[in-house]
Design a protein around this motif. Structure first.
Motif, short mmCIF file in Angstrom:
data_model
loop_
_atom_site.label_atom_id
_atom_site.label_comp_id
_atom_site.label_asym_id
_atom_site.label_seq_id
_atom_site.Cartn_x
_atom_site.Cartn_y
_atom_site.Cartn_z
N GLY A 1 5.51 1.39 -59.69
CA GLY A 1 6.94 0.83 -59.80
C GLY A 1 7.37 0.65 -61.26
O GLY A 1 7.09 1.09 -62.10
N ASP A 2 8.05 -0.56 -61.43
CA ASP A 2 8.27 -1.25 -62.57
C ASP A 2 7.33 -2.01 -62.99
O ASP A 2 7.73 -2.80 -63.97
N ALA A 3 6.04 -2.31 -62.35
CA ALA A 3 4.90 -3.04 -62.88
C ALA A 3 3.64 -2.26 -63.41
O ALA A 3 3.51 -1.12 -63.05
N HIS A 4 3.03 -2.83 -64.69
CA HIS A 4 2.20 -2.13 -65.30
C HIS A 4 1.04 -3.26 -65.56
O HIS A 4 1.11 -4.47 -66.16
N TYR A 5 -0.21 -2.90 -65.31
CA TYR A 5 -1.56 -3.63 -65.50
C TYR A 5 -1.97 -2.77 -66.78
O TYR A 5 -2.24 -1.58 -66.72
N GLU A 6 -2.39 -3.92 -67.56
CA GLU A 6 -3.17 -3.31 -68.63
C GLU A 6 -4.32 -4.31 -69.06
O GLU A 6 -4.20 -5.42 -69.30
N PRO A 7 -5.65 -3.81 -69.14
CA PRO A 7 -6.87 -4.64 -69.47
C PRO A 7 -6.82 -5.03 -70.80
O PRO A 7 -5.99 -4.33 -71.62
N GLY A 8 -7.15 -6.15 -71.06
CA GLY A 8 -7.17 -6.79 -72.68
C GLY A 8 -7.92 -8.21 -72.40
O GLY A 8 -8.58 -8.50 -71.61
N PRO A 9 -7.47 -8.95 -73.65
CA PRO A 9 -8.24 -10.29 -73.85
C PRO A 9 -7.75 -11.22 -72.63
O PRO A 9 -6.84 -10.99 -71.83
N CYS A 10 -8.73 -12.13 -72.48
CA CYS A 10 -8.23 -13.06 -71.46
C CYS A 10 -7.29 -13.95 -72.02
O CYS A 10 -7.00 -14.21 -73.11
N PRO A 11 -6.55 -14.46 -70.90
CA PRO A 11 -5.39 -15.22 -71.17
C PRO A 11 -5.73 -16.60 -71.72
O PRO A 11 -6.91 -17.21 -71.79
N LYS A 12 -4.87 -17.23 -72.66
CA LYS A 12 -5.02 -18.28 -73.46
C LYS A 12 -5.32 -19.48 -72.40
O LYS A 12 -4.61 -19.70 -71.27
N THR A 13 -6.00 -20.41 -72.53
CA THR A 13 -6.14 -21.74 -71.83
C THR A 13 -6.01 -22.81 -72.97
O THR A 13 -6.63 -22.81 -74.17
N PRO A 14 -5.68 -24.15 -72.43
CA PRO A 14 -5.77 -25.38 -73.36
C PRO A 14 -7.09 -25.54 -73.91
O PRO A 14 -7.18 -25.89 -75.12
N GLU A 15 -8.32 -25.25 -73.26
CA GLU A 15 -9.81 -25.60 -73.52
C GLU A 15 -10.61 -24.44 -73.11
O GLU A 15 -9.94 -23.81 -72.00
N PRO A 16 -11.67 -24.34 -73.69
CA PRO A 16 -12.46 -23.31 -73.24
C PRO A 16 -12.80 -23.69 -71.58
O PRO A 16 -12.91 -24.68 -71.36
N ILE A 17 -12.91 -22.57 -70.84
CA ILE A 17 -13.27 -22.68 -69.38
C ILE A 17 -14.52 -21.84 -68.97
O ILE A 17 -14.59 -20.76 -69.18
#
Length: 537
Positions: A60-76
């Motif tokens: 539909g109107d949504a698209h998923y694209e693989p890529g870098p991991c989302p930013k976080t304030p500190e490493p997790i």
């Protein structure tokens, strides 16, 4: 320690509620770290040999694209080895061809070499918390033991685009510990911070009315399809339970099971509910002290002490200064009745020290409570991480239009009839909310947003006996229309039992294995905290 009463069982679907005379505490536990990815079952993950989250897909109107991991304030650490990407969706689905927004996605692989085909999607609390930032909490409880764990930033949150965090609100919250909590002058400054946040959010191009639970629920429905998953399990904490119930109500397709922990039913969410929750959590802690001989002797009438302190401090606030971590100079703290109630709402997480803290305050020593009250507000983790743009969308579209300030006052009077009116008028956690929403200026959601969720999807309803933020009775309310619900109250545990209770974690994993017959026997073995009866200072 007093003995724990055996759980009492009653039916509405399959329900178990542990009802000891006393009730709980907790902070985060540590534990499991995700292992490397392995192939899983159906769609672009399960069944095809392709790992979840590695295949681009448009639905539909949504698209998923693989890529870098989302930013976080500190490493997790839990995100090491995660498969990540971005879900792009319409900001306002009522406007075809309108602006698109992006939401960060992380898939933490199952620890098991043979993961189950139906992953778990984690819905964060808040409103305004970022699920990706809660990866460690989820993994430490073992939820990805044999299922992949999927985390997606809700719209407006830290790893989404646009980001609707407003550090100015958090910075004002820190400064406000030096102000009278519910004074008109404090309200004016508070609402000024809200207006500034609104201006910042609009400047980022955000359509503020599109940031709410209904849109977020549709985002998750789109994510499941975009990841090619025939079925998954949903687990929500705190506000995430409100979102989970709306998601289950509006988009039940493909949901194998739902876990909700620290329950906030959409039909009752709002300021009035927080008063009832506070009463439940406070009473649970006070009863637990009364049942513990050493605590009962040391603090013979803790509820009366607390009640007296609220009234006394509201009439004559106490001003002090304390040192907080990370700040070179002492911080001014004003403790009045409203501040004490709000401190107590969070303090049930560290219940063992609450009686001593109240006793010290009653004997002229506010230091311990002042340090905790200020330390929480000045913590780096409290600044710039909450998506207030989403929070106000939820509050001002889905909650405030359906209750009045008089409703809040009545709820405060019913829960704490001896408190001063000025305290009763400001709901715990939601101070000045009607004034905030007058400044936020978004239209109310359709009344249907308050509809109860009716479902026969197996649902685990978890509550904590010391939960003063979403009281255990809310779990029972939500379960009335969930025909296959298992309702469990973990005694002596505060808000979000999964975060601090090994028993809650054990029940959650058992539920994922057998959603209609989870093992709940550990509840009878949960014991109260050993309350601190140290000397007065």
């Amino acid at each position: 320690m007093g003995p724990t009463e055996a759980p009492r069982r009653r039916r509405t679907g399959r329900r178990l509620r542990a009802v000891p005379a006393g009730l709980a505490t907790g902070i985060l536990v540590t534990g499991l770290v995700a292992a490397p990815a392995h192939g899983t079952g159906a769609g672009p993950g399960p069944g095809s040999g392709t790992a979840i989250g590695t295949t681009p897909r448009t639905v539909g109107d949504a698209h998923y694209e693989p890529g870098p991991c989302p930013k976080t304030p500190e490493p997790i650490a839990a995100l090491k080895g995660a498969r990540c990407g971005t879900l792009t969706v319409p900001e306002n689905r009522a406007e075809p061809g309108g602006r698109k927004i992006s939401l960060g996605v992380a898939v933490v692989p199952a620890v098991s070499q043979r993961p189950k085909p139906d992953p778990v999607v984690w819905l964060a609390g808040g409103p305004g918390d970022d699920a990706v930032g809660e990866a460690q909490l989820a993994v430490d409880g073992g939820i990805n033991r044999d299922r992949d764990l999927i985390l997606m930033s809700q719209r407006g949150t830290y790893s989404a685009d646009p980001v609707l965090t407003c550090a100015n609100i958090d910075e004002f919250a820190a400064r406000s510990v030096g102000l009278v909590y519910d004074a008109p002058s404090t309200e004016r400054l508070h609402v000024d911070a809200t207006r500034t946040c609104r201006e910042q959010s609009v400047a980022r191009g955000a359509e503020l009315g599109a940031y709410d639970s209904t849109e977020s629920a549709t985002d998750y429905a789109d994510l499941r399809l975009a990841l090619g998953l025939p079925q998954w399990n949903v687990f929500g904490i705190s506000y995430g339970t409100d979102l989970a119930l709306i998601y289950l109500r509006d988009h039940p397709e493909g949901i194998r099971s739902v876990g909700i922990d620290g329950v906030l039913p959409p039909s009752t969410a709002g300021s009035a509910l927080t008063w009832s929750s506070a009463r439940q959590g406070f009473d649970g802690l006070f009863r637990a002290c009364a049942q513990q001989p050493a605590c009962a002797r040391r603090y013979p009438d803790l509820p009366a002490t607390f009640d007296h302190l609220v009234r006394q401090l509201e009439a004559e606030p106490v001003t002090t200064t304390v040192k907080v971590p990370g700040r070179a100079q002492p911080v001014k703290v004003v403790l009045d009745g409203g501040a004490l109630v709000n401190w107590m709402t969070s303090a049930t997480h560290v219940a063992a020290g609450v009686p001593l803290s109240l006793d010290e305050l009653a004997h002229g020593n506010p230091r311990r409570i002042a340090e905790q009250w200020a330390g929480a507000k000045f913590s780096p983790q409290a600044i710039g991480r909450i998506a207030h743009g989403l929070a106000f969308g939820v509050f001002c579209r889905e909650w405030v239009p359906f209750e009045t300030e008089a409703d809040t006052l009545r709820a405060g009077r019913a829960a704490f009839p001896t408190f001063p009116r000025s305290v009763q008028a400001q709901a715990p956690q939601l101070t000045f909310l009607h004034a905030d929403c007058d400044a936020w200026k978004v239209p109310a959601a359709p009344r249907s947003v308050r509809d109860v969720t009716r479902s026969d999807v197996p649902t685990l309803v978890l509550s904590g006996g010391f939960d003063s933020q979403t009281g255990a009775r809310s779990g029972e309310v939500a379960a009335r229309t969930l025909s296959r619900a298992t309702v469990v109250t973990i005694p002596y545990v505060a808000h979000v039992t999964y975060a601090s209770s090994p028993c809650a974690q054990e029940i959650t994993l058992s539920f994922l294995d057998a959603p209609t017959a989870p093992k709940t026997g550990c509840v009878s073995g949960v014991r109260p905290p050993a309350f601190d009866t140290g000397p007065r200072t």
